[in-house]
Every structure is written in structure tokens, then in C-alpha cells.
Design a protein around this motif. Structure first.
Motif, PDB file in Angstrom:
ATOM      1  N   SER A 151       0.831  -1.206   0.000  1.00 21.14           N
ATOM      2  CA  SER A 151       0.000   0.000   0.000  1.00 21.14           C
ATOM      3  C   SER A 151       0.865   1.255   0.000  1.00 21.14           C
ATOM      4  O   SER A 151       0.497   2.274  -0.587  1.00 21.14           O
ATOM      5  CB  SER A 151      -0.931   0.002   1.220  1.00 21.14           C
ATOM      6  N   GLU A 152       2.021   1.171   0.644  1.00 17.67           N
ATOM      7  CA  GLU A 152       2.940   2.312   0.649  1.00 17.67           C
ATOM      8  C   GLU A 152       3.454   2.594  -0.754  1.00 17.67           C
ATOM      9  O   GLU A 152       3.547   3.739  -1.184  1.00 17.67           O
ATOM     10  CB  GLU A 152       4.105   2.015   1.592  1.00 17.67           C
ATOM     11  N   GLU A 153       3.772   1.531  -1.491  1.00 22.01           N
ATOM     12  CA  GLU A 153       4.243   1.703  -2.862  1.00 22.01           C
ATOM     13  C   GLU A 153       3.144   2.278  -3.744  1.00 22.01           C
ATOM     14  O   GLU A 153       3.399   3.116  -4.613  1.00 22.01           O
ATOM     15  CB  GLU A 153       4.711   0.352  -3.404  1.00 22.01           C
ATOM     16  N   LEU A 154       1.910   1.845  -3.510  1.00 21.93           N
ATOM     17  CA  LEU A 154       0.787   2.307  -4.320  1.00 21.93           C
ATOM     18  C   LEU A 154       0.252   3.659  -3.871  1.00 21.93           C
ATOM     19  O   LEU A 154      -0.616   4.238  -4.522  1.00 21.93           O
ATOM     20  CB  LEU A 154      -0.345   1.269  -4.278  1.00 21.93           C
ATOM     21  N   GLU A 155       0.746   4.127  -2.685  1.00 25.34           N
ATOM     22  CA  GLU A 155       0.319   5.405  -2.117  1.00 25.34           C
ATOM     23  C   GLU A 155      -1.179   5.423  -1.835  1.00 25.34           C
ATOM     24  O   GLU A 155      -1.893   6.381  -2.147  1.00 25.34           O
ATOM     25  CB  GLU A 155       0.719   6.568  -3.029  1.00 25.34           C
ATOM     26  N   ILE A 156      -1.667   4.321  -1.256  1.00 22.86           N
ATOM     27  CA  ILE A 156      -3.039   4.250  -0.777  1.00 22.86           C
ATOM     28  C   ILE A 156      -3.005   3.667   0.629  1.00 22.86           C
ATOM     29  O   ILE A 156      -1.987   3.119   1.059  1.00 22.86           O
ATOM     30  CB  ILE A 156      -3.939   3.381  -1.695  1.00 22.86           C
ATOM     31  N   ILE A 208     -14.335  -1.292  -5.332  1.00 20.38           N
ATOM     32  CA  ILE A 208     -13.846  -1.276  -6.709  1.00 20.38           C
ATOM     33  C   ILE A 208     -12.935  -0.069  -6.854  1.00 20.38           C
ATOM     34  O   ILE A 208     -13.358   1.064  -6.608  1.00 20.38           O
ATOM     35  CB  ILE A 208     -15.014  -1.189  -7.705  1.00 20.38           C
ATOM     36  N   PRO A 209     -11.680  -0.275  -7.240  1.00 14.29           N
ATOM     37  CA  PRO A 209     -10.754   0.856  -7.323  1.00 14.29           C
ATOM     38  C   PRO A 209     -11.141   1.827  -8.424  1.00 14.29           C
ATOM     39  O   PRO A 209     -11.729   1.445  -9.444  1.00 14.29           O
ATOM     40  CB  PRO A 209      -9.402   0.183  -7.617  1.00 14.29           C
ATOM     41  N   SER A 210     -10.805   3.092  -8.216  1.00 15.70           N
ATOM     42  CA  SER A 210     -11.036   4.100  -9.240  1.00 15.70           C
ATOM     43  C   SER A 210     -10.108   3.853 -10.424  1.00 15.70           C
ATOM     44  O   SER A 210      -9.189   3.034 -10.354  1.00 15.70           O
ATOM     45  CB  SER A 210     -10.771   5.497  -8.665  1.00 15.70           C
ATOM     46  N   LYS A 211     -10.342   4.556 -11.508  1.00 14.53           N
ATOM     47  CA  LYS A 211      -9.517   4.373 -12.708  1.00 14.53           C
ATOM     48  C   LYS A 211      -8.055   4.665 -12.402  1.00 14.53           C
ATOM     49  O   LYS A 211      -7.154   3.935 -12.829  1.00 14.53           O
ATOM     50  CB  LYS A 211     -10.020   5.293 -13.821  1.00 14.53           C
ATOM     51  N   LYS A 212      -7.794   5.713 -11.625  1.00 19.95           N
ATOM     52  CA  LYS A 212      -6.420   6.097 -11.295  1.00 19.95           C
ATOM     53  C   LYS A 212      -5.729   5.013 -10.478  1.00 19.95           C
ATOM     54  O   LYS A 212      -4.580   4.630 -10.750  1.00 19.95           O
ATOM     55  CB  LYS A 212      -6.430   7.419 -10.519  1.00 19.95           C
ATOM     56  N   ILE A 213      -6.439   4.487  -9.478  1.00 21.91           N
ATOM     57  CA  ILE A 213      -5.853   3.445  -8.622  1.00 21.91           C
ATOM     58  C   ILE A 213      -5.702   2.148  -9.404  1.00 21.91           C
ATOM     59  O   ILE A 213      -4.728   1.404  -9.225  1.00 21.91           O
ATOM     60  CB  ILE A 213      -6.724   3.225  -7.369  1.00 21.91           C
ATOM     61  N   LYS A 214      -6.643   1.864 -10.297  1.00 19.42           N
ATOM     62  CA  LYS A 214      -6.561   0.637 -11.089  1.00 19.42           C
ATOM     63  C   LYS A 214      -5.327   0.652 -11.984  1.00 19.42           C
ATOM     64  O   LYS A 214      -4.662  -0.372 -12.175  1.00 19.42           O
ATOM     65  CB  LYS A 214      -7.832   0.465 -11.932  1.00 19.42           C
ATOM     66  N   ARG A 250      -2.538   2.192 -11.260  1.00 20.20           N
ATOM     67  CA  ARG A 250      -1.410   1.932 -10.352  1.00 20.20           C
ATOM     68  C   ARG A 250      -1.271   0.441 -10.073  1.00 20.20           C
ATOM     69  O   ARG A 250      -0.162  -0.104 -10.051  1.00 20.20           O
ATOM     70  CB  ARG A 250      -1.606   2.671  -9.030  1.00 20.20           C
ATOM     71  N   LEU A 251      -2.399  -0.212  -9.851  1.00 21.22           N
ATOM     72  CA  LEU A 251      -2.379  -1.653  -9.571  1.00 21.22           C
ATOM     73  C   LEU A 251      -1.852  -2.431 -10.772  1.00 21.22           C
ATOM     74  O   LEU A 251      -1.059  -3.370 -10.618  1.00 21.22           O
ATOM     75  CB  LEU A 251      -3.789  -2.131  -9.205  1.00 21.22           C
ATOM     76  N   MET A 252      -2.280  -2.048 -11.960  1.00 18.20           N
ATOM     77  CA  MET A 252      -1.806  -2.711 -13.167  1.00 18.20           C
ATOM     78  C   MET A 252      -0.296  -2.544 -13.325  1.00 18.20           C
ATOM     79  O   MET A 252       0.427  -3.482 -13.650  1.00 18.20           O
ATOM     80  CB  MET A 252      -2.523  -2.138 -14.397  1.00 18.20           C
TER      81      MET A 252
END
Length: 682
Positions: free
Chosen positions: A646-651, A665-671, A673-675
Motif C-alpha cells: 500500500s505504501e508503494e501504491l500510495e493508498i 472497486i478501485p477508481s480508474k487512477k488506482i486501477k 497503479r495496480l496494473m
């Protein structure tokens, strides 16, 4: 179906939804959820002990496969208290059932892992009575000698579960009713509506019940992993396995020595006997002050003052009473003199307690504003100290002298005042220059008021929270924690000070280097000596060199470091006069152990060309709803913690956890980052 008006009110992004849920949750009265099991319901022994289809993974076999055979219902705290004796018995039944299922799970794990080493172990799966006896015996161990005996452990579980449950229900209410209407409700109306929703979900909503069991399963699997780690069940002899399964009744499993009793482990172990501590520059600077003895008089203050200068941080640390009337003191006041005596008596023990408080807070707190509580003996147990044995081989507890030493350190920590006139924090992922003032930790009573740490404190819980200085470094993308080998706290603070201090320093440095993966940067010897807080023996520099090398060898033998070696140092120089001045400017390469590099792998900055902004649009559109499952599978495959990813993803950690479980469901921006994280890490 929700009408268009309500739907338009519900167009909240994930952040707004989180904030609204948090605001509304503060209006929900405290409640409990009780599970009442049907007496005639068939036990899960047979289902839970099927070995043939199990692959030996801790998470391959859920503790709970369904919720059949039980009824779950919600009751308000006030109702519970009115008939506490009745509800307590129901809670005890549910607790014992859960312990039984944990025992079954661990016994299954042991049988699968060790069946090829012993015919007796291999045959137990075909002997139901022997299998049941083993589970019952291990169940008794769990109830008697592990952290599951502590009411605080179960209360923490209930509190954690209630937070998630409240969030689910409020999110559903927001989606179906609309945020505006919920905000307009008074507290009584909101609670009545909340009760209706949660009761309906618990009785009729199968999807909700599935999530209900999944979250319990996730939490209890963590308990199972902790028990397996502490009991070292991955590296047992056949004799130990026979003993723990009660295959030889004359042998007690508890006769085999453990590094520390399980009920003493009230903190979270990260990986390979490491704990989490904060890793910001102010934290490291304050920690070093404990043993560097760098307090000095200051013209503008009566109190012991130490300069804090590290990286972008500039400020001072002072020791002064937490009471505000200290401003009226003069230099001859007895309290001023006592405070200077405290400053001169600081030691590595205080730094150990400082790290322990940080570890317990990170393990227990769910938000940087939370108050956590611990027992005084927890601070002794985490340092690897064993309670004194009582009669008939039972533990009699710690010595009063040991407790007084801890109380003395706590009293000093309570008086630490941090004044940073220059520092950098992160807000929304961007660095911001600011100034901060406050204490390190604030100790409070049940009412939330500060109280002085005294000898009487040993008879009660220690309740505390972080003040605003450290809180700023625990929020959002600015949060940064490091792995600290527990061995660092176990080293004797008087005989192995070099090893203890090197462990702390390397832990801090490795976390900084993790972003770029530059673990093999040379360490200047003068820098290492400064981190330890010693100067070279100019008359006999060989003594300093020998002690440093002994310390590094010890760390390597204990697994704290992987290896070490000199860089560009020629031994012939040591034969020359004045070689110490050359040696102190030489460098040493210190390689971290593999588990440190593996754990930090997820936070390594992506190389150029891997920016999330460069992901093709068509790739993004192909992402399905299983992205959370994919993240979790990869994280568990490489044994990465939620906090690090989560620290790497900044969430936030809780947000990532909810994505993994399909709750959000993650937002487009977070999705995106996950990808990017999946693509980079794979």
C-alpha cells in the motif's frame, strides 16, 4: 432500483466515500455481532481434516467454508450489558469453536508437512480417534499457553471486525439511499436504519454472509501464521511433532524450549523475526539521542537540549516535564536538576523501549490518531526477556527491578519534546516543507487525559498515542516504516551495544536505499562509528577496528546481515604508522539478508519507461474485476505485507485490503497503479 436522483447523489469517488463513511460511523452506537451455532449441526471435523486435496498452503484451506449451522445477529452494547451473563456464555461458545477450528487447521498443516518423515504421522489421518485426540490436545495448548488466552486479543479482533462491518453497511446505505438523506438523519434515526440494514444482511444476504466469513477467515489465518512462526512448526524434529500431536503421552510439547511464550507475543512480526518501526528522519534522530549522550545546555532554555540535524530535518530535542507549569521553574529547581540527571543516564535500553512503543502502535493502531494500550510486561517480553519461573515449573513473572527500569525509560520518553523548525512531509504524494512541534508519545488514562508515568503504572495498562510530529509521518503516502530485526532488541544493552546500534542504523539505511534498490552502497567507516556513537581509539586504533569487525561478524552469524567486506582497503596499510586515519576513511559493503531485499522488492522505484501514464489505454480497458485477487495472490506468493504494498501504491492499507477482498472497486487512477505494480513486479 435506485432512482436517478439518488444515483446522482451517490456519484462519490472512493476517497469521498471513505470520508463520508468515517463521518457517519462516528454516529453509530457500539454494537456486537453474536454467532449462535445449532447444536445438531454437524461438526466440520471431517471436512476440515481432508488431506488428500490440500496442497499444504496456509491459505489453501479456509477455516470457514460456509455459514450454515449458525445464526448471526446484532445487538447494541447497552442491550448486551443488561444481560451480560447470558451473552458472555454465547461468546465463550463461539470463541471455543473458533479455537477448535484453528487447532484443526494447524494439525492438518503439521500432518501434511511431516507425514513422509514418520509412519505414525502418516497413519494418523486414517485413525479418526487418534486424529481427534491430537486436535483436542493442540486445542488445549492454544487455550492455555498462547496469545489466545488474552481477552485483549479477542477484543482487538471484535473491534477490528466491527469497523469493517460498519463500513460495509454504511457504504451500502449510501449507495441505496443517498448521502444527502443519511447526513440529514439525526443519530437515533441513523442507528435505527443501520440496525435494519445489518439485520437484513445477516439474515438474508448470502453475498454479505460470504464476505462476513471471508473477513473472519482472513484474520484467523493471520493468527495461524503467527502461531506457526512462533512455534517454529516449519522446522520441527519428528519427536517434537509426536509430542505436539500427543502421539506419545509421556512427552509434553511444552518441554521443548521456545524463543518466547506465545502469549507474550502481542505485537506483529513482519518476516523472519522482524518488527515494524517508523523510518522517518526525526524518528531515527530521536532514537540516536538515547545513546549518543549529546544533550547540552541551551541559553534559551533550562532543559537538556540536543540538536536534530539529519537530511532535510533541522530542530532540537528537549527533555522537560509534560506539565505546562514548568515554564515557571528556575535552574536551581529540583525538577530541573532531576531532568538533567535523566538526560545523563540515557542508554540503549531507552531506545529499545522507544522502538517497542512504536512497534506496538503500528501493530494495534488502525489510524494515526488512535490510542493503543499494552501491559508493562509486553515491553519486557519483546526484548526477549523471560519471566522468572514460579513453582512447579510455571512462570512467576518478571522481577520488579526489570519493571522499574522500563518505567524509568517510559518516564523519560514521556518528557521528550520535539521542535522541528525545518522538515519535509508528504501530502498527496508531494513533498511539503513545514515545521512541527510536539512530543514523541503521549500517555493517557481511560478518560484520555495525560498522567505521569510512576511506579504505580506497573499495575495498570499503558495507554498512549503518537503526538502530531510522528503522526504527520504516518498519514497517507507519507507513511514510511522499516523492518527492524527483533534481534536488535534482544541484544544486551550493555554488552552488545555495537551490535544493537548497528542493527538500528542498517535497518534505517536499508529502508532508504530500498526505493532505488541500492543496497550495496559503500558505508564509510567513520559514518558507521558515528552511527554507533563512538570515536576511534587514536592511540590503539586496532581495538576499534577489532570491535567493529566482531560486531559485523556477530550480525552475520545472527542473520541480521547477509555479508560484509572491505572495499578498496589494502591490509598492508595497517602496517604503516598512522594507519588509523586512513582506515577510518575506508569503506565497507554490508549486504542485507535476502529476506530484507525480497520484502522491499515491491517498493523499488520502477525504471524509466515504466511510468503508469505510459500504459496503453486498450490495456487498461481489458482489466477485469479480478485485479484485487491478482494483487493479493502475487503479494502472498512473495510474502509481502499489506503495509509495504500500500505504501508503494500510495493508498491506505485498509483500502488495499478492501480491494483485495472485492469490497471496493478501485477508481480508474488506482486501477492503473495496480496494473503497473503487477506488471513491474511480475
Amino acid at each position: 432500483m435506485v432512482d436517478k436522483t439518488v444515483a446522482s447523489q451517490n456519484q462519490l469517488d472512493s476517497r469521498d466515500l471513505d470520508q463520508l463513511s468515517k463521518k457517519l460511523s462516528g454516529k453509530i452506537d457500539k454494537f456486537l455481532v453474536l454467532c449462535v451455532y445449532e447444536q445438531e449441526h454437524k461438526k466440520q471435523d471431517d471436512k476440515g481434516m481432508e488431506i488428500e486435496s490440500w496442497k499444504g498452503s496456509l491459505t489453501a484451506l479456509p477455516l470457514f467454508k460456509d455459514v450454515s449451522g449458525s445464526n448471526s445477529f446484532m445487538i447494541w452494547e447497552r442491550v448486551y450489558q443488561e444481560s451480560a451473563h447470558v451473552f458472555n456464555s454465547l461468546r465463550l461458545i463461539a470463541r471455543n469453536r473458533l479455537i477448535r477450528q484453528i487447532a484443526e487447521h494447524i494439525v492438518l498443516y503439521i500432518l501434511t508437512k511431516y507425514k513422509k518423515f514418520s509412519p505414525t504421522i502418516a497413519n494418523i489421518q486414517n485413525d479418526k480417534s487418534l486424529k481427534d485426540r491430537s486436535v483436542q490436545y493442540f486445542e488445549e495448548i492454544l487455550k492455555r499457553d498462547t496469545f489466545l488466552v488474552s481477552d485483549d486479543v479477542w477484543q482487538n479482533f471484535c473491534d477490528w471486525f466491527r469497523i469493517h462491518l460498519t463500513e460495509w453497511v454504511l457504504n451500502e446505505m449510501i449507495q441505496s439511499i443517498g448521502s444527502r438523506r443519511l447526513i440529514e438523519l439525526d443519530q437515533k434515526e441513523l442507528n435505527e436504519l443501520f440496525y435494519q440494514y445489518i439485520s437484513l444482511n445477516l439474515s438474508e444476504n448470502k453475498d454479505f454472509l460470504t464476505r462476513f466469513t471471508n473477513i473472519v477467515n482472513t484474520y484467523t489465518i493471520d493468527w495461524v501464521k503467527k502461531i506457526i512462526t512462533i512455534l517454529n512448526l516449519d522446522d520441527c524434529t519428528v519427536q517434537q511433532v509426536d509430542a505436539m500431536l500427543n502421539l506419545k503421552e509421556e512427552t509434553s510439547f511444552l518441554e521443548f524450549p521456545l524463543t518466547a511464550p506465545m502469549y507474550e507475543r502481542t505485537y506483529h512480526l513482519a518476516v523472519h523475526d522482524c518488527i515494524y518501526v517508523m523510518n522517518n528522519a526525526p524518528y531515527q534522530s530521536v532514537r540516536e539521542v538515547f545513546y549518543k549522550m549529546c544533550f547540552h545546555p541551551d541559553e534559551s532554555s533550562l532543559w537538556p537540549t540536543a540538536s536534530l540535524v539529519k537530511g532535510s530535518v533541522e530542530g532540537v530535542l528537549q527533555i522537560k516535564p509534560f506539565k505546562k507549569d514548568h515554564y515557571s521553574f528556575n535552574k536551581n529547581h529540583s525538577i530541573v536538576k532531576e531532568t538533567w540527571e535523566e538526560a545523563q543516564s540515557l542508554s540503549d535500553l531507552g531506545a529499545d523501549v522507544f522502538d517497542a512503543l512504536c512497534t506496538f502502535f503500528l501493530s494495534k493502531a488502525k489510524h494515526h490518531d488512535d490510542i493503543v494500550d499494552i501491559q508493562l510486561d509486553d515491553l519486557l517480553a519483546i526484548r526477549g526477556l523471560k519471566p522468572k519461573l514460579g513453582g512447579e515449573g510455571r512462570r512467576g513473572g518478571y522481577e520488579e527491578k526489570q519493571r522499574r527500569q522500563i518505567l524509568k525509560s517510559l518516564s523519560t520518553i514521556q518528557k521528550l519534546w520535539i521542535d522541528l523548525n525545518k522538515t519535509v512531509i508528504y501530502e498527496k504524494g508531494k513533498p511539503v516543507k513545514t515545521s512541527l512541534q510536539g512530543r514523541a508519545f503521549i500517555f493517557v488514562d481511560q478518560k484520555g487525559s495525560e498522567y505521569p508515568i510512576t511506579e504505580e503504572s506497573s499495575q495498570k495498562k499503558i495507554r498512549y498515542k503518537v503526538d502530531q510530529v510522528f503522526a504527520k509521518y504516518l498519514f497517507g503516502s507519507g507513511r514510511q516504516v522499516a523492518l527492524l530485526p527483533l534481534k536488535g532488541l534482544h541484544y544486551d544493552p550493555y554488552r552488545k551495544t555495537w551490535e544493537k546500534r548497528l542493527t538500528r542504523y542498517l535497518s534505517w539505511r536499508w529502508r532508504i536505499q530500498a526505493r532505488k534498490g541500492e543496497f550495496l552502497q559503500p558505508n564509510k567507516i567513520s559514518t558507521l562509528l558515528d552511527a554507533i556513537g563512538v570515536k576511534i581509539n587514536e592511540r590503539t586504533p586496532s581495538r576499534t577496528r577489532e570491535r567493529l569487525e566482531i560486531g559485523l561478524d556477530t550480525l552475520q552469524q545472527d542473520g541480521v546481515i547477509g555479508s560484509w567486506y572491505y572495499e578498496k582497503w589494502h591490509e598492508a596499510i595497517a602496517d604503516q604508522k598512522g594507519w588509523g586515519r586512513i582506515w577510518i576513511n575506508a569503506t565497507i559493503i554490508i549486504d542485507p539478508p535476502e529476506y530484507i531485499k525480497e520484502q522491499y522488492r515491491s517498493i523499488r522505484k520502477s525504471p524509466p519507461g515504466k511510468s503508469i501514464r505510459q500504459l496503453p489505454r486498450d490495456v487498461f480497458e481489458e482489466v477485469d474485476d479480478r485485479i484485487g485477487i491478482r494483487v493479493r495472490e502475487l503479494r502472498e506468493k512473495f510474502d509481502l505485507s499489506l503495509s509495504l504494498v500500500s505504501e508503494e501504491l500510495e493508498i491506505s492499507t485498509s483500502y488495499l485490503s478492501n480491494i483485495e477482498r472485492g469490497i471496493k472497486i478501485p477508481s480508474k487512477k488506482i486501477k492503473i497503479r495496480l496494473m503497473n505494480w503487477l506488471d513491474h513486479f511480475q
